[in-house]
Design an enzyme around this catalytic site. Structure first.
Site, PDB file in Angstrom:
ATOM      1  N   SER A   1       0.855  -1.179   0.000  1.00 59.26           N
ATOM      2  CA  SER A   1       0.000   0.000   0.000  1.00 59.26           C
ATOM      3  C   SER A   1       0.893   1.231   0.000  1.00 59.26           C
ATOM      4  CB  SER A   1      -0.901   0.011   1.232  1.00 59.26           C
ATOM      5  OG  SER A   1      -0.101   0.258   2.371  1.00 59.26           O
ATOM      6  N   LYS A   2       0.242   2.375  -0.036  1.00 54.99           N
ATOM      7  CA  LYS A   2       0.991   3.633  -0.147  1.00 54.99           C
ATOM      8  C   LYS A   2       2.040   3.784   0.946  1.00 54.99           C
ATOM      9  CE  LYS A   2      -2.128   6.546  -2.698  1.00 54.99           C
ATOM     10  NZ  LYS A   2      -3.463   7.006  -2.442  1.00 54.99           N
ATOM     11  N   ARG A   3       1.721   3.209   2.130  1.00 50.87           N
ATOM     12  CA  ARG A   3       2.696   3.447   3.200  1.00 50.87           C
ATOM     13  C   ARG A   3       4.016   2.705   2.954  1.00 50.87           C
ATOM     14  NH1 ARG A   3       2.731  -0.714   6.833  1.00 50.87           N
ATOM     15  NH2 ARG A   3       1.092  -2.175   6.251  1.00 50.87           N
TER      16      ARG A   3
ATOM     17  N   GLY B   1       5.559   3.121   0.207  1.00 52.23           N
ATOM     18  CA  GLY B   1       6.267   3.972  -0.762  1.00 52.23           C
ATOM     19  C   GLY B   1       5.526   3.993  -2.081  1.00 52.23           C
TER      20      GLY B   1
END
Ligand code: GLU
Length: 503
Positions: free
Chosen positions: A255-257, A259
């Site tokens: 996921s976005k977390r 990167g």
């Protein structure tokens, strides 16, 4: 278009956000399979979620797919024999088949309100049962139901799930079976007339003659409902291949977390499409025999088979992607890499818009100098700091220069170097630099690191860096160009260093 194989696959994105690596890998595996088998690749836009779908996302997805090197034989932009390819343009088709199912007794009208269903769900949760639909409307008399609907009562259409387990074959996972008790009668058409995903996907895949459904395993639990729909509609069930989840290094779904995850992110970072294709191809698939890792898209089209797709979760490894990207950056035709690099320099304000020939020729040397040390093209800008942004005061106080500048003969070396450079105002050349360093060596009795490291600090602010033979012409020529940020030549660097030292 006549094709030499019956294989028909589709990539069916929902335009509700950016194309991310998971979807891009799904698109890629469909494409590789179509190209390998001489089959047909279909692009279908699944935009029945009217609230979240936006045409700008559709445009960007098409653009990202093209950048990624994927093409399609049928789709909303190119048309084809099964048009339209956008679900919002197919609503009449969905209504027609849903009504057919009702007539054939395979689906029924459901009058349960949102509130009622919500209450049932809460009760089921409280009793620790799975929140399946109670089947309340399944037993209603069809003629009575039709009357109620005709009199204006809101009615959804639900599929009657058969009373037997639902089995299907998955190329990646083998036989998969779901008990019918785990699957409640799904709504296929909401009372608003908007059809639901599990239903439209089946109608479209069947009417578009899709032979292989290759998609992410987040859809595995939807598949029994879809198989029940194929059976009810009297259509053959396609082959399925569910691709494993992509996870980050912590094992959690990517996921976005973690990167960068969208194709646009990678593109902006200066990851080359062929590196991303190569990397994503290997993320969940392995070639037969050997452990070869570098494949061009053409080679992948030859080697790819669905049988070698793995069911286990695939861990996204940025370092490996960088390794492949470095490979393709070094392999790529220099003119292409320079052209791509140019955009980063312009964006960073280091080059003018539309650089002239001379500036371009200079940039090609800069790129050749810096490219061996970057993972992705956007890193060129930071690396180019040694050409554009040397700060003598910062270099003098930098901790990692302290040992070099504090060495017993460093000041002697720097003084001798300055004396030699200042003795002649002519532009520096690699040959003259060599001669100067020989003089400094003889005069100070130093060699190797003791001789070169302090001088490097004068040039680039750091005691390590590129070869002087390549660097010096870049600095001298760069100082002659009219650039938004002036490039200091050797004399100017020395003067700035001496001035900072005198403070
Ligand atoms: N539109 C779905 C998605 O973007 C894909 C549906 C499918 O492949 O069956 O997740």
């Amino acid at each position: 278009m006549s094709k030499d194989s019956e294989v028909r696959v589709r990539f069916a994105p929902s335009p509700t956000g950016q194309l991310h690596v998971g979807n891009a890998r799904t698109a890629l595996y469909n494409w590789l399979f179509a190209r390998k088998t001489g089959g047909t690749m279909v692009l279908r836009i699944e935009d029945t979620d009217l609230e979240r779908s936006e045409s700008r996302y559709e445009d960007q997805m098409l653009d990202d797919l093209k950048w990624f090197g994927i093409d399609w034989d049928e789709g909303p932009d190119v048309g084809g024999p099964h048009a339209p390819y956008r679900q919002s343009d197919r609503l009449a088709i969905y209504r027609e088949h849903a009504e057919r199912l009702v007539k054939e007794g395979k689906a029924y009208l459901c009058f349960c309100s949102q509130e009622e269903l919500e209450r049932d769900r809460e009760v089921a949760m409280a009793e620790q049962r799975s929140p399946l639909y109670s089947g309340k409307c399944r037993g209603l008399d069809p003629a009575e139901s039709e009357r109620r609907r005709a009199s204006g009562e809101a009615a959804a259409i639900r599929l009657a799930i058969p009373e037997h387990p639902i089995r299907f074959h998955d190329i990646v996972r083998g036989m998969v079976e779901f008990s019918n008790e785990a699957v409640s009668d799904p709504i296929i058409l909401r009372s608003s007339g908007i059809p639901v995903y599990n239903y439209v996907v089946v109608v479209d895949d069947a009417l578009m003659d899709i032979t292989h459904v290759i998609r992410g395993d987040d859809h595995l639990s939807n598949t029994p409902k879809q198989v029940a729909l194929y059976e009810a509609l009297g259509w053959p069930v396609p082959e399925f291949a569910h691709l494993s989840t992509i996870v980050g290094s912590d094992g959690a779904r990517l996921s976005k977390r973690h990167g960068a995850t969208s194709i646009a992110n990678f593109r902006e970072m200066g990851v080359l499409p062929e590196a991303l294709v190569n990397y994503l191809a290997l993320l969940g698939w392995a070639p037969t025999g050997g452990n070869r890792e570098v494949f061009t898209p053409e080679e992948l089209c030859k080697e790819f088979t669905l049988e070698r797709v793995t069911p286990s979760a695939a861990m996204f490894d940025m370092e490996k992607l960088y390794w492949l990207n470095r490979h393709y950056i070094k392999q790529g035709p220099p003119e292409r890499i320079e052209k791509l690099a140019e955009a980063y320099f312009i964006k960073a304000g280091l080059l003018p818009e539309n650089p002239d020939e001379q500036t371009r020729a200079w940039l090609s040397k800069v790129v050749a100098l810096l490219v061996p040390s970057v993972n992705k093209l956007d890193e060129l800008i930071e690396r180019a700091g040694l050409i554009f942004r040397v700060d003598a005061a910062a270099a003098l106080s930098a901790l990692d220069n302290a040992d070099v500048l504090g060495a017993p003969k460093a000041n002697e070396v720097l003084a001798a170097f300055a004396e030699q450079v200042e003795s002649d105002a002519a532009p520096m050349t690699p040959d003259r630099f060599k001669a100067i360093m020989n003089e400094v060596k003889a005069k100070t009795g130093t060699k190797g690191k003791d001789l070169y490291h302090p001088v490097r600090i004068v040039f680039t602010g750091s005691h390590s860096g590129p070869e002087f033979d390549k660097l010096i012409p870049i600095l001298e020529e760069g100082s002659q160009l009219a650039l938004p940020t002036h490039v200091m030549n050797t004399q100017e660097r020395l003067a700035a260093f001496n001035a900072a030292q005198a403070v």
